[in-house]
Design an enzyme around this catalytic site. Structure first.
Site, mmCIF file in Angstrom:
data_model
loop_
_atom_site.group_PDB
_atom_site.id
_atom_site.type_symbol
_atom_site.label_atom_id
_atom_site.label_comp_id
_atom_site.label_asym_id
_atom_site.label_seq_id
_atom_site.Cartn_x
_atom_site.Cartn_y
_atom_site.Cartn_z
ATOM 1 N N LEU A 107 31.563 -13.846 5.994
ATOM 2 C CA LEU A 107 30.572 -14.750 6.600
ATOM 3 C C LEU A 107 31.214 -15.963 7.275
ATOM 4 C CD1 LEU A 107 27.690 -14.592 3.946
ATOM 5 C CD2 LEU A 107 27.909 -13.294 6.071
ATOM 6 N N LYS A 116 45.749 -7.503 18.211
ATOM 7 C CA LYS A 116 45.082 -6.233 18.543
ATOM 8 C C LYS A 116 46.137 -5.162 18.861
ATOM 9 C CE LYS A 116 40.896 -7.463 17.966
ATOM 10 N NZ LYS A 116 40.150 -6.934 16.841
ATOM 11 N N TYR A 144 45.990 -13.779 19.598
ATOM 12 C CA TYR A 144 44.844 -12.909 19.305
ATOM 13 C C TYR A 144 45.081 -11.519 19.905
ATOM 14 C CZ TYR A 144 40.432 -10.543 20.119
ATOM 15 O OH TYR A 144 39.461 -9.573 20.210
ATOM 16 N N SER A 195 40.655 -4.162 22.067
ATOM 17 C CA SER A 195 40.200 -4.954 23.208
ATOM 18 C C SER A 195 40.992 -4.603 24.451
ATOM 19 C CB SER A 195 40.420 -6.426 22.859
ATOM 20 O OG SER A 195 40.397 -7.215 24.016
ATOM 21 N N PHE A 222 35.513 -4.008 12.183
ATOM 22 C CA PHE A 222 35.202 -5.060 13.157
ATOM 23 C C PHE A 222 35.783 -6.405 12.741
ATOM 24 C CE2 PHE A 222 31.638 -2.053 13.160
ATOM 25 C CZ PHE A 222 31.483 -1.802 14.506
ATOM 26 N N ALA A 223 36.026 -6.606 11.425
ATOM 27 C CA ALA A 223 36.358 -7.951 10.941
ATOM 28 C C ALA A 223 37.634 -8.470 11.578
ATOM 29 C CB ALA A 223 36.502 -7.925 9.416
ATOM 30 N N GLY A 224 37.546 -9.696 12.057
ATOM 31 C CA GLY A 224 38.728 -10.325 12.639
ATOM 32 C C GLY A 224 38.339 -11.648 13.257
ATOM 33 N N VAL A 251 33.401 -23.239 35.767
ATOM 34 C CA VAL A 251 33.824 -21.967 36.357
ATOM 35 C C VAL A 251 35.324 -22.074 36.619
ATOM 36 C CG1 VAL A 251 33.564 -20.387 38.314
ATOM 37 C CG2 VAL A 251 31.555 -21.584 37.393
HETATM 38 P P1 NAD Z 1 32.213 -11.715 15.260
HETATM 39 O O1 NAD Z 1 33.019 -12.929 14.961
HETATM 40 O O2 NAD Z 1 30.770 -11.888 15.588
HETATM 41 O O3 NAD Z 1 32.316 -10.663 14.060
HETATM 42 C C1 NAD Z 1 33.483 -10.542 13.276
HETATM 43 C C2 NAD Z 1 33.086 -10.662 11.821
HETATM 44 O O4 NAD Z 1 34.245 -10.537 11.011
HETATM 45 C C3 NAD Z 1 32.450 -12.004 11.493
HETATM 46 O O5 NAD Z 1 31.187 -11.806 10.899
HETATM 47 C C4 NAD Z 1 33.432 -12.658 10.512
HETATM 48 O O6 NAD Z 1 32.779 -13.462 9.540
HETATM 49 C C5 NAD Z 1 34.144 -11.444 9.935
HETATM 50 N N1 NAD Z 1 35.494 -11.697 9.431
HETATM 51 C C6 NAD Z 1 36.538 -12.290 10.087
HETATM 52 N N2 NAD Z 1 37.615 -12.313 9.289
HETATM 53 C C7 NAD Z 1 37.270 -11.719 8.124
HETATM 54 C C8 NAD Z 1 37.951 -11.457 6.903
HETATM 55 N N3 NAD Z 1 39.217 -11.838 6.719
HETATM 56 N N4 NAD Z 1 37.289 -10.840 5.910
HETATM 57 C C9 NAD Z 1 35.996 -10.451 6.076
HETATM 58 N N5 NAD Z 1 35.285 -10.694 7.189
HETATM 59 C C10 NAD Z 1 35.922 -11.317 8.205
HETATM 60 O O7 NAD Z 1 32.970 -10.944 16.431
HETATM 61 P P2 NAD Z 1 32.493 -9.713 17.322
HETATM 62 O O8 NAD Z 1 32.315 -10.213 18.696
HETATM 63 O O9 NAD Z 1 31.396 -8.996 16.650
HETATM 64 O O10 NAD Z 1 33.813 -8.844 17.301
HETATM 65 C C11 NAD Z 1 34.020 -7.770 16.407
HETATM 66 C C12 NAD Z 1 35.399 -7.207 16.636
HETATM 67 O O11 NAD Z 1 35.512 -6.788 18.002
HETATM 68 C C13 NAD Z 1 36.528 -8.203 16.408
HETATM 69 O O12 NAD Z 1 37.607 -7.541 15.815
HETATM 70 C C14 NAD Z 1 36.891 -8.643 17.819
HETATM 71 O O13 NAD Z 1 38.218 -9.075 17.905
HETATM 72 C C15 NAD Z 1 36.662 -7.375 18.601
HETATM 73 N N6 NAD Z 1 36.405 -7.610 20.031
HETATM 74 C C16 NAD Z 1 35.411 -8.480 20.394
HETATM 75 C C17 NAD Z 1 35.208 -8.744 21.757
HETATM 76 C C18 NAD Z 1 34.151 -9.739 22.174
HETATM 77 O O14 NAD Z 1 34.229 -10.246 23.297
HETATM 78 N N7 NAD Z 1 33.139 -10.026 21.363
HETATM 79 C C19 NAD Z 1 35.982 -8.110 22.726
HETATM 80 C C20 NAD Z 1 36.965 -7.206 22.322
HETATM 81 C C21 NAD Z 1 37.164 -6.960 20.959
HETATM 82 N N1 UFG Z 2 34.947 -18.017 32.491
HETATM 83 C C1 UFG Z 2 34.586 -19.170 33.163
HETATM 84 N N2 UFG Z 2 34.213 -20.244 32.411
HETATM 85 C C2 UFG Z 2 34.149 -20.209 31.046
HETATM 86 C C3 UFG Z 2 34.512 -19.017 30.382
HETATM 87 C C4 UFG Z 2 34.906 -17.937 31.144
HETATM 88 O O1 UFG Z 2 34.633 -19.250 34.381
HETATM 89 O O2 UFG Z 2 33.814 -21.232 30.433
HETATM 90 C C5 UFG Z 2 35.363 -16.843 33.296
HETATM 91 C C6 UFG Z 2 36.791 -16.419 33.023
HETATM 92 O O3 UFG Z 2 37.688 -17.114 33.861
HETATM 93 C C7 UFG Z 2 36.717 -14.922 33.319
HETATM 94 C C8 UFG Z 2 35.300 -14.540 32.915
HETATM 95 O O4 UFG Z 2 34.548 -15.751 32.916
HETATM 96 O O5 UFG Z 2 36.858 -14.699 34.696
HETATM 97 C C9 UFG Z 2 35.219 -13.926 31.530
HETATM 98 O O6 UFG Z 2 35.860 -14.780 30.589
HETATM 99 P P1 UFG Z 2 35.721 -14.557 29.015
HETATM 100 O O7 UFG Z 2 36.481 -15.632 28.332
HETATM 101 O O8 UFG Z 2 34.287 -14.373 28.647
HETATM 102 O O9 UFG Z 2 36.393 -13.131 28.809
HETATM 103 P P2 UFG Z 2 37.883 -12.654 29.069
HETATM 104 O O10 UFG Z 2 37.798 -11.427 29.895
HETATM 105 O O11 UFG Z 2 38.747 -13.742 29.535
HETATM 106 O O12 UFG Z 2 38.358 -12.289 27.614
HETATM 107 C C10 UFG Z 2 37.491 -11.591 26.725
HETATM 108 C C11 UFG Z 2 37.849 -11.929 25.299
HETATM 109 C C12 UFG Z 2 39.172 -11.339 24.960
HETATM 110 C C13 UFG Z 2 39.139 -9.890 25.238
HETATM 111 C C14 UFG Z 2 38.783 -9.636 26.667
HETATM 112 C C15 UFG Z 2 38.655 -8.174 26.927
HETATM 113 O O13 UFG Z 2 37.907 -13.314 25.113
HETATM 114 O O14 UFG Z 2 39.407 -11.516 23.609
HETATM 115 O O15 UFG Z 2 37.534 -10.240 26.956
HETATM 116 O O16 UFG Z 2 38.565 -7.951 28.280
HETATM 117 F F1 UFG Z 2 40.342 -9.377 24.996
#
Ligand code: NAD
Ligand code: UFG
Length: 335
Positions: free
Chosen positions: A33, A154, A150, A124, A80-82, A218
């Site tokens: 959480l 991955k 980060y 990712s 998913f946790a991370g 932006v």
């Molecule tokens: P999120 O933060 O909403 O969900 C991750 C959950 O993991 C959270 O509820 C957090 O409390 C839990 N958590 C973190 N560390 C933990 C630990 N040590 N033990 C137990 N629980 C733990 O994130 P999300 O957007 O749902 O992402 C899920 C997964 O997908 C992550 O691994 C994230 O890196 C990956 N991912 C997310 C995105 C994105 O843009 N959202 C993109 C690519 C990959």
């Molecule tokens: N952006 C803005 N202003 C902001 C935030 C983002 O202009 O305040 C732009 C960025 O420059 C980019 C686009 O919006 O062009 C998307 O940016 P995000 O930060 O939402 O996403 P990224 O693609 O940079 O990265 C995300 C996650 C990474 C993941 C990746 C996968 O943060 O962890 O997507 O493609 F690995």
């Protein structure tokens, strides 16, 4: 089939829990959480009629993890946790390596000890680094030019899973490389609700619209793209969740890797315009300099997922915007 979702109360995990339950899977959730709320379990119940069993456990707490596995008798794990804040990972790299890599090592050890041999991992598009090309396919070399810890976690976890699958022939590993998840469940009950200050585009747009953040910065309008702003492959979180159901149905020994994306790139200005259209309101923004490490344009080639998993996206950016606005309305009513 009984599946443990680590991080299952989080943004992507909760939507996946809903889709799995709808398909008749037995879902249990483990989360510390740190970045999600316990009330998500009630929301999952409201949507599906089923409240998943929940363990408030940290991946780093080995004795507690063992207890969960001892009780659970799982067939598979979706991991998913991370931690996912790119900026914070630069400032606190060890926290990220410990939580994400260390946590996954503990998880894999438990899986081995308790005979669970199927894992779906949330990776990712960041693992591709800078390929010098916008369209990304699974066979490209990964791990070169990743610009933050980060992203490194991955990549390291992917490598670790490949090594484990090599050593354990029974292991079935599916690595899902997400592009940019956006949107919320159509019920408005679950969506992205970060506990901290977000750094991704969509949660920032949401906080600008609610007045919590003054304006969207932006990051650059001088890229070599049609309107000069960065372009990404934004995937509706419900499509992404359904990708996990498709993945679990097609698990096979060894390692399978899939891009989960739409195959289309959308610019920051197009995202702003789509939000404005859906909300009927102007969104405050200003153009600032480029963000370090950002690429001009990337998008998934999603062919492999379509051919092998029979999955492709169905929802649009417009759906994502409408669902996000509906989620924000529900959220405001809940406060
Ligand atoms: P999120 O933060 O909403 O969900 C991750 C959950 O993991 C959270 O509820 C957090 O409390 C839990 N958590 C973190 N560390 C933990 C630990 N040590 N033990 C137990 N629980 C733990 O994130 P999300 O957007 O749902 O992402 C899920 C997964 O997908 C992550 O691994 C994230 O890196 C990956 N991912 C997310 C995105 C994105 O843009 N959202 C993109 C690519 C990959
Ligand atoms: N952006 C803005 N202003 C902001 C935030 C983002 O202009 O305040 C732009 C960025 O420059 C980019 C686009 O919006 O062009 C998307 O940016 P995000 O930060 O939402 O996403 P990224 O693609 O940079 O990265 C995300 C996650 C990474 C993941 C990746 C996968 O943060 O962890 O997507 O493609 F690995």
């Amino acid at each position: 089939m009984k599946i443990l979702l680590t991080g299952g109360t989080g943004y992507i995990g909760s939507h996946t829990a809903v889709e799995l339950i709808r398909q008749g899977y037995d879902v249990e959730i483990l989360d510390n959480l740190f970045n999600s709320k316990i009330t998500v379990l009630d929301d999952i119940e409201k949507i599906t009629g089923v409240k998943p069993k929940f363990y408030k456990v940290d991946l780093l707490d080995v004795p507690a993890m063992k207890k969960v596995f001892e009780e659970g008798k799982y067939d598979a794990v979706m991991h998913f946790a991370g931690l996912k804040a790119v900026g914070e990972s630069v400032e606190k790299p060890l926290k990220y390596y410990e939580n994400n890599v260390g946590g996954t090592i503990n998880l894999l050890k438990c899986m081995k000890k308790y005979g669970v041999d199927k894992i779906v991992f949330s990776s990712s598009a960041t693992v591709y680094g800078d390929q010098g090309t916008a369209e990304l396919t699974e066979d490209m070399q990964t791990g070169v030019g990743i610009t933050n810890p980060y992203g490194e976690t991955k990549h390291i976890i992917e490598e670790m899973l490949i090594d484990v699958a090599e050593a354990e022939p029974k292991f079935e590993v599916t690595i899902l490389r997400y592009f940019n998840p956006v949107g919320a469940h159509e019920s408005g009950l679950i969506g992205e609700d970060p506990n901290d200050i977000p750094n991704n585009l969509m949660p920032i747009i949401m906080k600008v619209s609610t007045g919590e953040i003054k304006e969207l910065c932006v990051y650059g309008d001088d890229y070599d793209t049609p309107d000069g702003t960065g372009m990404r492959d934004y995937i509706h979180v419900v499509d992404l969740a359904k990708g996990h159901v498709a993945a679990i149905e097609k698990m096979k020994p060894g390692v399978s890797i899939y891009n989960l994306g739409t195959g289309k790139a959308t610019s920051v200005f197009e995202m702003v315009a789509a939000f404005e259209k859906a909300s009927g309101e102007k969104l405050a923004y200003k153009v600032v300099g480029r963000r370090a490490g950002d690429l001009p344009k990337i998008f998934a080639n999603p062919k492999k997922a379509k051919e092998e998993l029979g999955w492709e996206t169905e929802l649009t950016i417009e759906d994502a915007m409408n669902d996000t606005i509906n989620y924000l309305k529900h959220d405001a009513e809940r406060q």
